[in-house]
Design an enzyme around this catalytic site. Structure first.
Site, PDB file in Angstrom:
ATOM      1  N   GLU A 176     -45.395 -50.428 -21.442  1.00  0.00           N
ATOM      2  CA  GLU A 176     -45.017 -50.840 -22.804  1.00  0.00           C
ATOM      3  C   GLU A 176     -43.729 -50.157 -23.263  1.00  0.00           C
ATOM      4  OE1 GLU A 176     -48.008 -50.238 -25.835  1.00  0.00           O
ATOM      5  OE2 GLU A 176     -46.715 -51.018 -27.397  1.00  0.00           O
ATOM      6  N   LYS A 218     -45.855 -55.030 -21.495  1.00  0.00           N
ATOM      7  CA  LYS A 218     -46.147 -55.208 -22.927  1.00  0.00           C
ATOM      8  C   LYS A 218     -44.864 -54.938 -23.710  1.00  0.00           C
ATOM      9  CE  LYS A 218     -49.167 -53.627 -26.649  1.00  0.00           C
ATOM     10  NZ  LYS A 218     -50.542 -53.279 -27.005  1.00  0.00           N
TER      11      LYS A 218
HETATM   12  P1  13P Z   1     -49.224 -53.353 -32.710  1.00  0.00           P
HETATM   13  O1  13P Z   1     -49.575 -54.760 -32.281  1.00  0.00           O
HETATM   14  O2  13P Z   1     -49.826 -52.946 -34.022  1.00  0.00           O
HETATM   15  O3  13P Z   1     -47.754 -53.087 -32.601  1.00  0.00           O
HETATM   16  O4  13P Z   1     -49.929 -52.405 -31.672  1.00  0.00           O
HETATM   17  C1  13P Z   1     -49.810 -52.699 -30.352  1.00  0.00           C
HETATM   18  C2  13P Z   1     -49.731 -51.457 -29.596  1.00  0.00           C
HETATM   19  O5  13P Z   1     -50.504 -51.245 -28.706  1.00  0.00           O
HETATM   20  C3  13P Z   1     -48.678 -50.493 -29.947  1.00  0.00           C
HETATM   21  O6  13P Z   1     -48.613 -49.508 -28.977  1.00  0.00           O
END
Ligand code: 13P
Length: 342
Positions: A176, A218
């Protein structure tokens, strides 16, 4: 091992399903509960999570749930480990394993995500408690001068170190790299920064021999900064996002699950829908791994009161159903007024 990683990664994005990110740290969740005057304790946080995890029929739309260390160690009010409660419904348990973004020495205003020390041992333990996938979030701030190449490169390096350690322990890594939407920059600047970040991340993943078929990406969507005067349309966001991903994400990656990053829940659904309605062929499945955009309505309906549990679950069921329809390209705005079944 690689076949197992790939089948888990594919299962997480199959059939229009997406992932619930329920991995806020106790500190972050406490801030969200405080805002609604809900007292935050280990038990109230457990009750909040349990509301989502026990929503009847939710496995139709949700393939996996990312938990946090506190949650994966907790038992439900009926005495079942929360990871087992999910697994019993066919939902894959996941775990956030980073230790958060900390100031990066030498580059003011930027962060490096920590948590690599001892990670192999923690992953072994989490695998033993049922975790099948994991998450590590890097945050990249945007301004006229940020991000620095240093920030992008050290975060990409850490994401790759994390990902290959996960795969060694038969855990699918969700990689991510979040380019933040805070700021007044336009969508073009977001695309430029996202492109640079994805390029650095996949370079690091390649160098460190991460098995691309056994991971998920992500990312943020390519979107206008929250304070930008001109907010790009849903169609512009969809086109820019898919263009940027097409240029920088190898076809070996089975799935891309977007974060919501502070978008309103309706906008987040509309974006997933528009992305999946684009006609260009693409090699990966595009779905969601939302935190706030999946939870916010349910939290407001629940407000920490057991008598509101069903109302909270109805709100969650409805939002997950809409997001799942959007991931299949079948969402229409009229779904918003359909009664929720949960
Ligand atoms: P949000 O969808 O609230 O951004 O959270 C996703 C997430 O895992 C952030 O690390």
């Amino acid at each position: 091992m690689t076949a197992d990683l790939e089948s888990t990664a594919r299962a997480l994005v199959a059939g229009g399903k997406g992932i619930l990110a329920a991995d806020e740290t106790p500190g972050t969740l406490t801030r969200r509960l405080d805002a609604l005057k809900i007292v935050s304790t280990p038990d109230s946080r457990r009750d909040y999570r349990e509301m989502f995890f026990t929503t009847t029929g939710i496995a139709e739309f949700i393939s996996g749930v990312i938990m946090q260390d506190e949650t994966i160690r907790q038992k439900s009010s009926t005495g079942i480990a929360l990871a087992d409660l999910l697994a019993q419904q066919g939902i894959l348990p996941g775990i956030k394993v980073d230790n958060g973004a900390k100031p990066l020495a030498g580059t003011p205003g930027e962060n490096i995500t920590e948590g690599l020390d001892g990670l192999r041992e923690r992953l072994k333990e989490y695998r033993g408690t049922g975790a099948r996938f994991a998450k590590w979030r890097a945050v990249i701030a945007v301004s006229d001068t940020l991000p620095s190449a240093t920030c992008v490169n050290v975060n990409a390096h850490a994401l790759a170190r994390y990902a290959v350690l996960c795969q060694e322990q038969a855990i699918v890594p969700i990689v991510e790299p979040e380019v933040l939407m805070d700021g007044s920059h336009g969508i073009e600047r977001c695309e430029e920064v996202t492109a640079n970040v994805l390029h650095a991340v996949f370079n690091a993943l390649f160098e460190q021999k991460v098995y691309l078929e056994g991971m998920l990406l992500k990312p943020n969507m390519v979107i206008s900064g929250i304070k930008c005067e001109r907010q790009a349309s849903v169609e512009e966001v969809a086109a820019a996002t898919v263009r940027c991903l097409s240029r920088h994400v190898p076809a070996g990656v089975p799935g891309i699950v977007f974060l919501s990053g502070g978008q309103n829940h309706l906008v987040a659904t509309a974006h997933i829908s528009a992305i999946n309605q684009l006609e260009e062929p693409r090699p990966w499945t595009l779905s969601f791994s939302y935190g706030r955009a999946l939870q916010d309505e349910a939290l407001r309906a629940w407000r920490g009161k057991s008598e509101n549990l069903k109302a909270g679950q109805r709100a969650f069921y409805h939002r997950a159903k809409c997001d799942s329809a959007a991931a299949l390209g079948k969402y229409t705005e009229s779904m918003e007024s359909e009664p929720a079944a949960a």
